[in-house]
Design a protein around this motif. Structure first.
Motif, PDB file in Angstrom:
ATOM      1  N   UNK B  35      46.059  54.310  37.121  1.00  0.00           N
ATOM      2  CA  UNK B  35      45.353  55.408  36.466  1.00  0.00           C
ATOM      3  C   UNK B  35      46.278  56.232  35.572  1.00  0.00           C
ATOM      4  N   UNK B  36      47.553  56.348  35.983  1.00  0.00           N
ATOM      5  CA  UNK B  36      48.490  57.117  35.157  1.00  0.00           C
ATOM      6  C   UNK B  36      49.368  56.225  34.300  1.00  0.00           C
ATOM      7  N   UNK B  38      50.313  54.003  31.076  1.00  0.00           N
ATOM      8  CA  UNK B  38      49.878  53.999  29.680  1.00  0.00           C
ATOM      9  C   UNK B  38      49.256  52.677  29.222  1.00  0.00           C
ATOM     10  N   UNK B  39      49.793  51.539  29.718  1.00  0.00           N
ATOM     11  CA  UNK B  39      49.298  50.286  29.162  1.00  0.00           C
ATOM     12  C   UNK B  39      48.387  49.540  30.122  1.00  0.00           C
ATOM     13  N   UNK B 272      62.266  49.425  46.549  1.00  0.00           N
ATOM     14  CA  UNK B 272      61.281  50.444  46.184  1.00  0.00           C
ATOM     15  C   UNK B 272      59.978  50.236  46.955  1.00  0.00           C
ATOM     16  N   UNK B 285      49.980  59.243  52.290  1.00  0.00           N
ATOM     17  CA  UNK B 285      50.082  60.470  51.500  1.00  0.00           C
ATOM     18  C   UNK B 285      48.750  60.839  50.867  1.00  0.00           C
ATOM     19  N   UNK B 289      47.986  60.131  45.762  1.00  0.00           N
ATOM     20  CA  UNK B 289      49.024  61.113  46.034  1.00  0.00           C
ATOM     21  C   UNK B 289      50.393  60.487  46.292  1.00  0.00           C
ATOM     22  N   UNK B 291      53.839  59.373  45.561  1.00  0.00           N
ATOM     23  CA  UNK B 291      54.656  59.572  44.352  1.00  0.00           C
ATOM     24  C   UNK B 291      55.415  58.329  43.941  1.00  0.00           C
ATOM     25  N   UNK B 292      55.702  57.448  44.884  1.00  0.00           N
ATOM     26  CA  UNK B 292      56.311  56.166  44.500  1.00  0.00           C
ATOM     27  C   UNK B 292      55.363  55.405  43.571  1.00  0.00           C
ATOM     28  N   UNK B 294      52.519  56.754  41.964  1.00  0.00           N
ATOM     29  CA  UNK B 294      52.084  57.495  40.780  1.00  0.00           C
ATOM     30  C   UNK B 294      53.204  57.670  39.763  1.00  0.00           C
ATOM     31  N   UNK B 295      54.451  57.735  40.251  1.00  0.00           N
ATOM     32  CA  UNK B 295      55.559  57.882  39.311  1.00  0.00           C
ATOM     33  C   UNK B 295      56.088  56.519  38.883  1.00  0.00           C
ATOM     34  N   UNK B 296      55.408  55.480  39.336  1.00  0.00           N
ATOM     35  CA  UNK B 296      55.670  54.121  38.872  1.00  0.00           C
ATOM     36  C   UNK B 296      57.109  53.670  39.103  1.00  0.00           C
ATOM     37  N   UNK B 297      57.550  53.785  40.356  1.00  0.00           N
ATOM     38  CA  UNK B 297      58.886  53.289  40.669  1.00  0.00           C
ATOM     39  C   UNK B 297      58.882  51.776  40.821  1.00  0.00           C
ATOM     40  N   UNK B 307      50.137  45.841  47.944  1.00  0.00           N
ATOM     41  CA  UNK B 307      50.083  46.219  49.354  1.00  0.00           C
ATOM     42  C   UNK B 307      50.844  47.516  49.628  1.00  0.00           C
ATOM     43  N   UNK B 312      51.644  53.212  51.151  1.00  0.00           N
ATOM     44  CA  UNK B 312      52.092  54.562  50.827  1.00  0.00           C
ATOM     45  C   UNK B 312      50.948  55.581  50.901  1.00  0.00           C
TER      46      UNK B 312
END
Lengths: 605, 409
Positions: B35-36, B38-39, B272, B285, B289, B291-292, B294-297, B307, B312
């Motif tokens: 969802x967050x 860009x591509x 990761x 979370x 929610x 962050x691994x 959503x922040x795309x680690x 999975x 997470x």
């Protein structure tokens, strides 16, 4: 239903066992990760939430050969948008207050939409303090908008130099792909001129401040109290070969004119002054360049963005006669007493080639002094195309001078191969050679080639590759490194040069074509020319050097559509020579170079 | 026997519902991971469309006459071999593997179709008239059917899929009633080869063990020598093949054998992923929610690492739910295998079980860090249309077999 042999109970149990054991292992592994070791993993995952905040480093400052600042830095406000937090409804207000056309912000956001939403985009650089005051008042409503203080180029030091300094531009996504280890989105990169050539030492090193962010990317504190932070390091300062006074005079002379001027130090190839007119305003490029300015610059008929001094190719006109003179003398085809009768022109085949005057019987020196075409029509035929073009090449034509900016054209020096290709093997008319003898025809040269050519006469064929960079100062150590010029010698005898040099002296100091620029205290030698221009009025050309006995400066001047070289180009050369040779020099090289370098301190947080 | 017209007699909800639930959970996880992004933010919609098509195809396959699968077994296999050759010639390279074929806007992976083809063809061949699975010739031919696609897929190269084909082949041969010696002949080269990866000493030890085993099988000298040489040959061949692998694949194998060797390279994804799952805790979370995530680690998380989105954001509880859903499917498949009315159908179900289980175990294993990072999607959850479509088709076949189990007994 099915036979007992097949898929026996044993086999089934074994498979059941494999599946359940695997499940047990996974469940245990996940239990140990998510329940027992959860705090450890969480801590490590949080370390992921350390966000680097980058600070741009000030670029190195440009100094002239006497340590005068040419291009500096100044602090400026940059307005940014972080798309993840930004509300698009704010766009009209922002566009109105920073004074850009509608759709401008959207365009920037669109260009970079492939990058993380959490990276701030610069939307306006060098914004007015009025805008920052407005922002501070309304900051709570302007989510996703912020500003940072960055340094930008300061061009307020009394000279323009747009074509040699060049400008920086935000790195394109294409280039970013290739150099993603060195640059980040939104970084400035040298795009033309010296800014481009010396980008690697000019750009310095970014500073990094580590902050802790929560999962919404909100900053919640510093990471390890800033122990790992790095200050931005300014790029190396460059000491250029330019002489600010000469440059100022040259730029002043070209106000409202089109053309180019290049002055060199003959013995070293150092560029003393460099003008391509009209210039453009570098300050327009220091911040985000608006479309309006781009369009204006690109449709301007005078082509201000075009570097005439190195890229525009002109017909050299009579200034090229010395190539023939030098070739004929050095090859022993004639000696300086060889005479030709000028009756106002020269009949070759069925074509009559004109001379501007009736010069009577002239020798070589007089032919140069008076710029007699008849003499050189015939001389060219004696020399022949091959020897003529080989001396043209020796004197630097037909290839780049190797100046340290990327914008340079090699010009055209016709050779046998060139004409064979154009007309078919050996089928080219010999009349071509007659035209070439007076610097016309397919021959094309750049102003910097002409300046180098003048320098070679000034210094008896010994010089070094043209260059702008004298040296640089390393920011952290303050160590000054001098750039070694690349010397060369074209290998032509002093005797041959002496004859031509004397003739060039006479052009200014006897009854020659440039008598109008004679100075009482500086002996200038030179040659005028009138470059034919098929598109309009001829261009005025002058090349020269001074002082005659011990040349310190060689110069080439072209004024477009200005007619005769003596009237319109030569006086500019004289003024620049005067400005360079007659001032209180040499100034002491100031020891505290670093102190002068504006914005040299590590940038503030 | 008469057909019972009650729904639960014609349609096995214990397989269909867990599969549907997994697909929906997968869609949620894909939404969260993209969802967050860009591509990749269009991937949710793509997967939603794939899921609808897959269910539609599932219904069609379920409705087909059962004979269809037997009739189409060999043709499907041969066509899929052709496609596998075609992909090597004109395929599109994605992440270093030439595994995609495109027809206009539609792209698919022939190896997905080949899975179906191989299962059907092997089942067909192994149950055709009087096969003797302990006859070396029949084993050899069965291995050939299974290993031609393996070879073609190794050329792409797609190690993970090739491993799945090997597991399918061995599972089917095993289920056909191979003797212990036969199984030893089939499996020992693999074990020896793996041992050779771990070093010379382990390799020598494995070869000694092979010799000891051969002694206890008490076969004649010729047979024993042949098997021994086969083992030696296989490990040398593998050593050669290892050098043919892409550097990133060699790295993956090496980084599994020695995780500390390459902490920032292929180990990065694995680390990761573990951080994502581990930090999820018992309850997770929360949706969107992590962050691994959503922040795309984790790069390309919506494919092979889907999975860890669940781990997470939905924690241990959420993971257990997913695991249990899979467990239900696997156990149910195992039970259905003994309900099928003919040997062909039994083998088809076992083949499908081995396919789904091998995907599942390799994928989950790499997500929780107990197997090497081998690119394989998690059935029903990972983003990818071809894979979802083929998995649903297979369940369609299973339920078709279930529906027809009481006919013509």
């Amino acid at each position: 239903m099915n036979d007992t042999n097949f898929g026996s109970i044993f086999r089934k149990r074994l498979v059941f066992l494999v599946i359940t054991i695997f499940f047990a292992i996974i469940v245990m592994q996940q239990f140990s990760m998510q329940v027992i070791d959860q705090p450890t993993y969480s801590e490590k995952a949080d370390e992921n939430s350390v966000k680097p905040i980058y600070q741009t480093a000030p670029r190195g400052v440009f100094f002239d050969r006497n340590d005068e600042v040419l291009v500096g830095n100044k602090p400026s406000f940059t307005l940014r948008i972080t798309p993840a937090d930004y509300d698009k409804n704010l766009t009209p207000y922002l566009e109105a207050i920073i004074g850009v056309e509608k759709g401008y912000i959207n365009k920037i956001l669109k260009q970079n939409e492939n990058y993380s939403k959490y990276i701030p985009r610069r939307i306006a650089k060098d914004v007015d303090f009025r805008v920052i005051a407005w922002y501070e008042e309304n900051a709570s409503k302007l989510k996703g908008v912020d500003y940072v203080i960055e340094t930008q180029r300061d061009y307020s030091f009394g000279i323009t130099g747009s074509h040699m300094f060049g400008y920086t531009k935000e790195i394109s996504s294409l280039l970013l792909q290739r150099r993603k280890n060195e640059y980040m989105m939104g970084d400035e990169i040298g795009f033309s001129g010296i800014e481009k050539t010396y980008e690697d030492i000019l750009r310095g090193e970014k500073g990094i401040k580590y902050v802790l962010v929560d999962s919404h990317q909100k900053t919640i504190g510093r990471y390890k109290n800033g122990d790992e932070d790095k200050n931005a390091i300014k790029g190396y300062d460059l000491i250029l070969t330019i002489d600010k006074d000469a440059q100022q005079v040259a730029e002043e002379a070209f106000k409202d004119k089109r053309g180019a001027l290049v002055a060199l130090e003959p013995s070293t190839g150092e560029v003393i002054a460099f003008v391509s007119a009209p210039e453009y305003n570098l300050a327009d490029f220091a911040s985000v360049t608006s479309n309006e300015i781009w369009t204006k610059l690109n449709i301007d008929e005078d082509k201000p963005m075009f570097n005439r001094a190195t890229m525009s190719i002109y017909s050299p006109g009579s200034t090229f006669k010395m190539v023939s003179a030098l070739a004929a003398l050095e090859e022993g085809i004639i000696d300086s007493s060889y005479r030709v009768h000028c009756g106002g022109g020269f009949q070759f085949g069925d074509r009559f080639f004109k001379c501007l005057h009736v010069h009577g019987t002239v020798d070589l020196k007089t032919a140069i002094e008076k710029s007699c075409n008849t003499y050189f029509y015939q001389l060219a035929l004696k020399i022949g195309l091959d020897r003529w073009s080989s001396y043209g090449a020796k004197l630097g034509f037909g290839h780049k001078t190797g100046l340290d900016i990327s914008e340079e054209s090699p010009g055209i020096l016709p050779t046998r191969k060139y004409y064979d290709k154009a007309f078919g093997l050996n089928r080219w008319p010999k009349g071509i050679l007659v035209s070439l003898g007076i610097g016309q025809g397919e021959l094309s040269v750049t102003p910097i080639q002409l300046a180098q050519y003048a320098a070679l006469f000034a210094n008896y064929g010994q010089s070094a590759k043209t260059h702008f960079l004298k040296g640089y100062v390393e920011t952290l150590t303050g160590k000054y490194t001098e750039v070694q010029p690349r010397y060369y010698d074209i290998g032509v005898s002093k005797e041959s040069f002496d004859v031509v040099r004397e003739a060039m002296y006479r052009v200014v100091n006897r009854a020659g074509t440039a008598g109008n620029i004679r100075l009482p205290d500086i002996a200038i030698a030179g040659k005028t020319g009138t470059a034919q221009n098929p598109h309009g009025e001829d261009h005025a050309v002058f090349i020269g050097f001074a002082p005659y006995d011990n040349p310190k400066i060689a110069i080439a001047v072209i004024v477009e559509n200005a007619g005769f070289g003596s009237v319109n180009a030569a006086p500019i050369a004289r003024d620049v020579i005067k400005a360079y040779l007659q001032k209180d020099k040499p100034k002491e090289k100031s020891a505290n170079l670093a102190a002068k370098s504006l914005g040299g301190e590590k940038s503030a947080d | 026997m008469q057909i019972n017209y009650k729904l639960q007699d014609r349609f096995d909800l214990a397989i269909f519902f867990p599969a549907l639930a997994l697909t929906i959970i997968g869609l949620m996880a894909i939404y969260s991971a993209t969802v967050n992004h860009p591509t990749a933010s269009g991937n949710f919609n793509k997967q939603l469309v794939s899921a609808m098509i897959a269910v539609f195809v599932f219904i069609i396959v379920y409705s087909l006459p059962q004979r269809t699968f037997q009739i189409f077994a060999i043709p499907t296999y041969l066509v899929s071999l052709l496609l596998l050759v075609a992909v090597l010639i004109m395929g599109k390279t994605v992440y270093g593997s030439r595994s995609w074929l495109s027809f206009g806007p539609i792209g698919f992976q022939p190896s997905e179709i080949a899975k179906l083809g191989t299962i059907l063809a092997l089942s067909y061949w192994l149950t055709y008239k009087n096969r003797d699975i302990n006859n070396i010739k029949d084993i050899g031919f069965a291995l050939l059917i299974g290993f031609v696609p393996v070879l073609l897929i190794l050329f792409e190269p797609d190690t993970g899929t090739a491993i799945v084909f090997m597991i399918i082949t061995i599972s089917l041969i095993y289920w056909s009633g191979i003797s212990l010696f036969g199984l030893f002949v089939v499996l020992s080269p693999g074990i020896v080869t793996f041992a050779s990866l771990l070093g010379l000493h382990v390799f020598i030890f494995a070869m000694v063990m092979v010799a000891v085993a051969l002694f206890f099988f008490k076969r004649d000298l010729f047979n024993s020598a042949t098997v021994f040489i086969l083992n030696l040959g296989a490990s040398f061949f593998f050593d050669y093949a290892f050098k043919l692998l892409k550097p990133h694949q060699q790295k993956r194998i090496e980084s599994f054998l020695d995780p500390s060797a390459d902490p920032l390279g292929s180990g990065y994804n694995a680390l990761q992923a573990k951080l994502a799952i581990g930090s999820g805790g018992i309850f997770g979370k929360g949706f969107l929610q992590g962050n691994q995530t959503q922040l795309r680690f984790i790069p390309e998380q919506w494919t092979d690492f889907i999975y860890c989105v669940i781990g997470e954001e939905f924690g241990f509880i959420g993971s257990i739910i997913v695991l249990v859903l899979f467990l239900i499917i696997f156990i149910r498949l195992l039970n259905l295998s003994s309900l099928a009315k003919d040997r062909f159908s039994v083998l088809v179900i076992v083949g499908i079980l081995s396919l789904l289980f091998s995907h599942f175990s390799i994928n989950i294993g790499m997500n929780v860090g107990i197997t090497p990072v081998i690119g394989l999607p998690l059935p029903f959850l990972s983003f990818g249309g071809s894979s979802l479509l083929v998995n649903m088709t297979m369940l369609g076949i299973v339920l078709n077999i279930y529906k027809n189990r009481k006919l013509h007994t």
